[in-house]
Design an enzyme around this catalytic site. Structure first.
Site, PDB file in Angstrom:
ATOM      1  N   ALA A 129       0.837  -1.217   0.000  1.00 43.72           N
ATOM      2  CA  ALA A 129       0.000   0.000   0.000  1.00 43.72           C
ATOM      3  C   ALA A 129       0.860   1.251   0.000  1.00 43.72           C
ATOM      4  CB  ALA A 129      -0.924  -0.022   1.211  1.00 43.72           C
ATOM      5  N   ILE A 162      -5.564  -0.410  -3.647  1.00 44.76           N
ATOM      6  CA  ILE A 162      -4.603  -1.418  -3.208  1.00 44.76           C
ATOM      7  C   ILE A 162      -5.019  -2.813  -3.687  1.00 44.76           C
ATOM      8  CG2 ILE A 162      -3.351  -2.381  -1.229  1.00 44.76           C
ATOM      9  CD1 ILE A 162      -2.905   0.709  -1.990  1.00 44.76           C
ATOM     10  N   GLU A 248       9.215  -4.775  -9.995  1.00 42.77           N
ATOM     11  CA  GLU A 248       7.812  -4.387 -10.219  1.00 42.77           C
ATOM     12  C   GLU A 248       7.562  -4.046 -11.681  1.00 42.77           C
ATOM     13  OE1 GLU A 248       6.058  -1.161  -7.925  1.00 42.77           O
ATOM     14  OE2 GLU A 248       6.926  -2.087  -6.152  1.00 42.77           O
ATOM     15  N   ARG A 249       8.487  -3.307 -12.247  1.00 42.29           N
ATOM     16  CA  ARG A 249       8.312  -2.877 -13.642  1.00 42.29           C
ATOM     17  C   ARG A 249       8.472  -4.048 -14.594  1.00 42.29           C
ATOM     18  NH1 ARG A 249      11.749   2.669 -12.481  1.00 42.29           N
ATOM     19  NH2 ARG A 249      10.085   3.618 -11.251  1.00 42.29           N
ATOM     20  N   GLN A 342     -10.595  -6.493 -32.536  1.00 46.74           N
ATOM     21  CA  GLN A 342     -11.217  -6.113 -33.815  1.00 46.74           C
ATOM     22  C   GLN A 342     -11.465  -7.344 -34.697  1.00 46.74           C
ATOM     23  OE1 GLN A 342     -12.202  -3.091 -34.185  1.00 46.74           O
ATOM     24  NE2 GLN A 342     -12.969  -3.182 -36.287  1.00 46.74           N
ATOM     25  N   LEU A 343     -10.496  -8.239 -34.748  1.00 51.12           N
ATOM     26  CA  LEU A 343     -10.657  -9.422 -35.604  1.00 51.12           C
ATOM     27  C   LEU A 343     -11.645 -10.442 -35.023  1.00 51.12           C
ATOM     28  CD1 LEU A 343      -7.112 -10.127 -37.102  1.00 51.12           C
ATOM     29  CD2 LEU A 343      -9.070  -9.008 -38.161  1.00 51.12           C
ATOM     30  N   HIS A 344     -11.998 -10.277 -33.767  1.00 53.78           N
ATOM     31  CA  HIS A 344     -13.040 -11.128 -33.181  1.00 53.78           C
ATOM     32  C   HIS A 344     -14.437 -10.558 -33.459  1.00 53.78           C
ATOM     33  CE1 HIS A 344      -9.913 -13.199 -30.860  1.00 53.78           C
ATOM     34  NE2 HIS A 344     -10.821 -14.033 -30.383  1.00 53.78           N
ATOM     35  N   GLY A 370       3.466   2.793 -11.614  1.00 51.23           N
ATOM     36  CA  GLY A 370       4.024   4.022 -12.183  1.00 51.23           C
ATOM     37  C   GLY A 370       3.438   4.176 -13.571  1.00 51.23           C
ATOM     38  N   GLU A 373       3.608   7.696 -18.384  1.00 50.21           N
ATOM     39  CA  GLU A 373       4.191   9.047 -18.482  1.00 50.21           C
ATOM     40  C   GLU A 373       5.361   9.163 -17.487  1.00 50.21           C
ATOM     41  OE1 GLU A 373       0.723   8.616 -18.064  1.00 50.21           O
ATOM     42  OE2 GLU A 373       0.584   8.670 -20.245  1.00 50.21           O
TER      43      GLU A 373
HETATM   44  C1  LIG Z   1      -6.353  -1.524 -10.606  1.00 50.59           C
HETATM   45  C2  LIG Z   1      -5.300  -0.766  -9.884  1.00 50.59           C
HETATM   46  C3  LIG Z   1      -4.457  -1.441  -9.009  1.00 50.59           C
HETATM   47  C4  LIG Z   1      -3.503  -0.742  -8.278  1.00 50.59           C
HETATM   48  N1  LIG Z   1      -2.736  -1.410  -7.356  1.00 50.59           N
HETATM   49  C5  LIG Z   1      -1.959  -0.696  -6.508  1.00 50.59           C
HETATM   50  C6  LIG Z   1      -1.303  -1.336  -5.400  1.00 50.59           C
HETATM   51  O1  LIG Z   1      -1.397  -2.557  -5.223  1.00 50.59           O
HETATM   52  N2  LIG Z   1      -0.588  -0.555  -4.546  1.00 50.59           N
HETATM   53  C7  LIG Z   1      -0.461   0.786  -4.701  1.00 50.59           C
HETATM   54  O2  LIG Z   1       0.189   1.426  -3.879  1.00 50.59           O
HETATM   55  N3  LIG Z   1      -1.044   1.426  -5.757  1.00 50.59           N
HETATM   56  C8  LIG Z   1      -1.801   0.712  -6.640  1.00 50.59           C
HETATM   57  N4  LIG Z   1      -2.429   1.350  -7.692  1.00 50.59           N
HETATM   58  C9  LIG Z   1      -2.246   2.777  -7.852  1.00 50.59           C
HETATM   59  C10 LIG Z   1      -1.446   3.160  -9.092  1.00 50.59           C
HETATM   60  O3  LIG Z   1      -0.109   2.799  -8.952  1.00 50.59           O
HETATM   61  C11 LIG Z   1      -1.670   4.672  -9.309  1.00 50.59           C
HETATM   62  O4  LIG Z   1      -3.011   4.832  -9.723  1.00 50.59           O
HETATM   63  C12 LIG Z   1      -0.716   5.254 -10.339  1.00 50.59           C
HETATM   64  O5  LIG Z   1       0.598   5.261  -9.854  1.00 50.59           O
HETATM   65  C13 LIG Z   1      -1.114   6.680 -10.745  1.00 50.59           C
HETATM   66  O6  LIG Z   1      -1.362   7.480  -9.622  1.00 50.59           O
HETATM   67  P1  LIG Z   1      -2.701   8.348  -9.562  1.00 50.59           P
HETATM   68  O7  LIG Z   1      -3.840   7.439  -9.813  1.00 50.59           O
HETATM   69  O8  LIG Z   1      -2.700   9.118  -8.304  1.00 50.59           O
HETATM   70  O9  LIG Z   1      -2.608   9.338 -10.801  1.00 50.59           O
HETATM   71  P2  LIG Z   1      -1.922  10.789 -10.789  1.00 50.59           P
HETATM   72  O10 LIG Z   1      -0.578  10.737 -10.176  1.00 50.59           O
HETATM   73  O11 LIG Z   1      -2.903  11.776 -10.248  1.00 50.59           O
HETATM   74  O12 LIG Z   1      -1.758  11.043 -12.369  1.00 50.59           O
HETATM   75  C14 LIG Z   1      -2.826  11.481 -13.232  1.00 50.59           C
HETATM   76  C15 LIG Z   1      -2.250  11.682 -14.630  1.00 50.59           C
HETATM   77  O13 LIG Z   1      -1.226  12.687 -14.580  1.00 50.59           O
HETATM   78  C16 LIG Z   1      -0.026  12.181 -15.125  1.00 50.59           C
HETATM   79  N5  LIG Z   1       1.130  12.710 -14.395  1.00 50.59           N
HETATM   80  C17 LIG Z   1       1.317  12.785 -13.053  1.00 50.59           C
HETATM   81  N6  LIG Z   1       2.518  13.310 -12.784  1.00 50.59           N
HETATM   82  C18 LIG Z   1       3.123  13.561 -13.976  1.00 50.59           C
HETATM   83  C19 LIG Z   1       4.390  14.110 -14.363  1.00 50.59           C
HETATM   84  N7  LIG Z   1       5.317  14.462 -13.463  1.00 50.59           N
HETATM   85  N8  LIG Z   1       4.655  14.230 -15.685  1.00 50.59           N
HETATM   86  C20 LIG Z   1       3.740  13.849 -16.615  1.00 50.59           C
HETATM   87  N9  LIG Z   1       2.527  13.336 -16.304  1.00 50.59           N
HETATM   88  C21 LIG Z   1       2.227  13.188 -14.999  1.00 50.59           C
HETATM   89  C22 LIG Z   1      -0.119  10.662 -14.931  1.00 50.59           C
HETATM   90  O14 LIG Z   1       0.727   9.975 -15.835  1.00 50.59           O
HETATM   91  C23 LIG Z   1      -1.584  10.412 -15.194  1.00 50.59           C
HETATM   92  O15 LIG Z   1      -1.816  10.348 -16.574  1.00 50.59           O
HETATM   93  C24 LIG Z   1      -3.350   0.661  -8.470  1.00 50.59           C
HETATM   94  C25 LIG Z   1      -4.183   1.325  -9.376  1.00 50.59           C
HETATM   95  C26 LIG Z   1      -5.152   0.638 -10.069  1.00 50.59           C
HETATM   96  C27 LIG Z   1      -6.052   1.395 -11.005  1.00 50.59           C
END
Ligand SMILES: Cc1cc2nc3c(=O)[nH]c(=O)nc-3n(C[C@H](O)[C@H](O)[C@H](O)COP(=O)(O)OP(=O)(O)OC[C@H]3O[C@@H](n4cnc5c(N)ncnc54)[C@H](O)[C@@H]3O)c2cc1C
Length: 387
Positions: A129, A162, A248-249, A342-344, A370, A373
């Site tokens: 988290a 989370i 992670e990545r 699309q092909l389905h 992450g 972007e």
């Molecule tokens: C299904 C799901 C599972 C997840 N699982 C976990 C988990 O297990 N644990 C956990 O901790 N988190 C988890 N997350 C959270 C996820 O990692 C975050 O949603 C993600 O990192 C983006 O953060 P945010 O939603 O706050 O978007 P924001 O940070 O608010 O970003 C919004 C937009 O602004 C862009 N942006 C932000 N800063 C910049 C910048 N400096 N330059 C350019 N563009 C920028 C972003 O790319 C995005 O397009 C999960 C999310 C989802 C949807």
């Protein structure tokens, strides 16, 4: 293109995973996970028993002891995703790639002994988290605090999005233990199910990964004993998160490639089977061109991913290299899945079909771990020589 990174141990392990999939993954199970919004514990326990979770847990703690060899995890992803069970692959991924590594690589001996054996069996489900309602990409903006008190910490705050959050027994939680946003102002603490003041909150309704829970968590004066500070050191949380970034990545990149491969295979099978205007769909030139593009993209994806898997095994995959892998692989995944849908035709939009589910699952690959972007920002900053 034939891949050559797996040896006979990996292929023997693949047989084990295939056997697990045959016994536990079917339409009925997938529908149940989707309806419940979570993978049932019995399946996680069965995975533990089959030895396909807890792969990086050292043998002395009851795991497979595969530490840096992510190829075994890649095999799990390939087989489970090919069976159309993206949510199950997601649940395994959180356990093995997001929760377990913090204990294996950074936990104290006492923490390892206490948690790892039961994480390897699936008795203890873990989550990580970090994200909060007001802080996702900008992790240093978190507001959850852990105030030092006699014998431990008192945690207050909230987390959101989370994965495995509703079902987790143990949550590796990113908290503020200091003032300001310097890296040493943060720590990681283990918050246990049942601790007073810890609430799992509600499950969130998502467009994809319907069968894997994602939840909000809240902490209201939760007392966390000192021994639950990861690694036993305060102020190390940010550095500890950075240490797990390559894994992670890479894990998201691998899941993306596995989904693209599955989409290609499903699409070839479907277009060979279905007919229109008296011909198979694959006999239209447009279909063959599209499939040729998909197949070539999938080959390129594996070539890149396989290189990254070997680099990771040798301890040479940097966070920046892994960021490239994550954003590039998930964007190719998206293209391949979109073409496959699309092909389905109309069936590609119906979630009974694995390609429709995989398409919906894939969307978040470009957002979590992450955003893409932020991945580009990391890669670009390194090239520009900026910290
Ligand atoms: C299904 C799901 C599972 C997840 N699982 C976990 C988990 O297990 N644990 C956990 O901790 N988190 C988890 N997350 C959270 C996820 O990692 C975050 O949603 C993600 O990192 C983006 O953060 P945010 O939603 O706050 O978007 P924001 O940070 O608010 O970003 C919004 C937009 O602004 C862009 N942006 C932000 N800063 C910049 C910048 N400096 N330059 C350019 N563009 C920028 C972003 O790319 C995005 O397009 C999960 C999310 C989802 C949807």
């Amino acid at each position: 293109m034939e891949r050559d990174i797996y040896d006979e141990d990996h292929e023997a392990f693949r047989d084990l995973v295939k056997d697990f999939v045959k016994r536990h993954v079917n339409n009925e199970a997938i529908e149940k996970w989707n309806a419940d919004g979570e993978v049932d514990r019995a399946t996680m326990l069965a995975a533990g028993e089959a030895g396909i979770i807890g792969l990086s847990v050292p043998e002395e703690f009851g795991g497979a002891g595969m530490l840096q060899d992510y190829r075994f995890r890649a095999v799990v992803n390939e087989e489970v995703i090919a069976a159309g069970a993206g949510s199950l692959a997601g649940a395994f991924g959180i356990q093995d790639d997001l929760a377990v590594p913090y204990l294996v690589h950074m936990g104290t001996q006492e923490q390892k002994e206490k948690w790892l054996p039961r994480m390897a069996t699936g008795e203890v489900i873990g989550a990580l988290a970090m994200t909060e309602p007001g802080a996702g990409s900008d992790l240093r903006g978190i507001k959850t605090t852990a105030k030092k008190v006699d014998g431990g910490y008192v945690v207050n705050g909230a987390k959101t999005f989370i994965s495995s959050g509703a079902t987790a027994d143990l949550v590796v939680t990113f908290v503020k233990t200091g003032e300001g946003n310097r890296p040493d102002a943060f720590s990681l603490v283990l918050i246990e199910n049942g601790m007073e003041g810890f609430d799992h909150g509600k499950k969130l309704h998502k467009m994809g990964f319907q069968g894997h829970d994602t939840a909000e968590l809240s902490f209201s004066d939760v007392f966390v004993p000192e021994e639950n500070l990861i690694g036993g050191k305060e102020g190390m949380g940010f550095i500890q998160l950075m240490m797990n970034l390559p894994l992670e990545r890479l894990s998201i990149g691998v899941a993306g490639a596995a989904a693209a491969q599955a989409a290609l295979d499903w699409t070839v099978a479907y277009t060979k089977d279905r007919e229109a205007f008296g011909e198979r769909i694959i006999d239209f030139q447009n279909s063959r061109f599209t499939i040729a593009d998909m197949a070539t993209t999938v080959d390129a994806l594996w070539a890149y991913i396989d290189r990254a898997l070997l680099a990771y095994k040798d301890g040479k995959l940097s966070a920046e290299e892994a960021a490239k892998v994550k954003f590039w692989a998930t964007e190719r995944e998206w293209e391949v899945l979109d073409a496959g849908v699309q092909l389905h035709g109309g069936y590609g939009y119906i979630t009974e079909y694995p390609i429709a589910r995989a398409f919906l699952d894939a969307r978040v690959h470009r957002i979590y771990g992450g955003t893409n972007e932020i991945m580009r920002e990391i890669v670009g900053r390194q090239i520009a020589g900026k910290r």
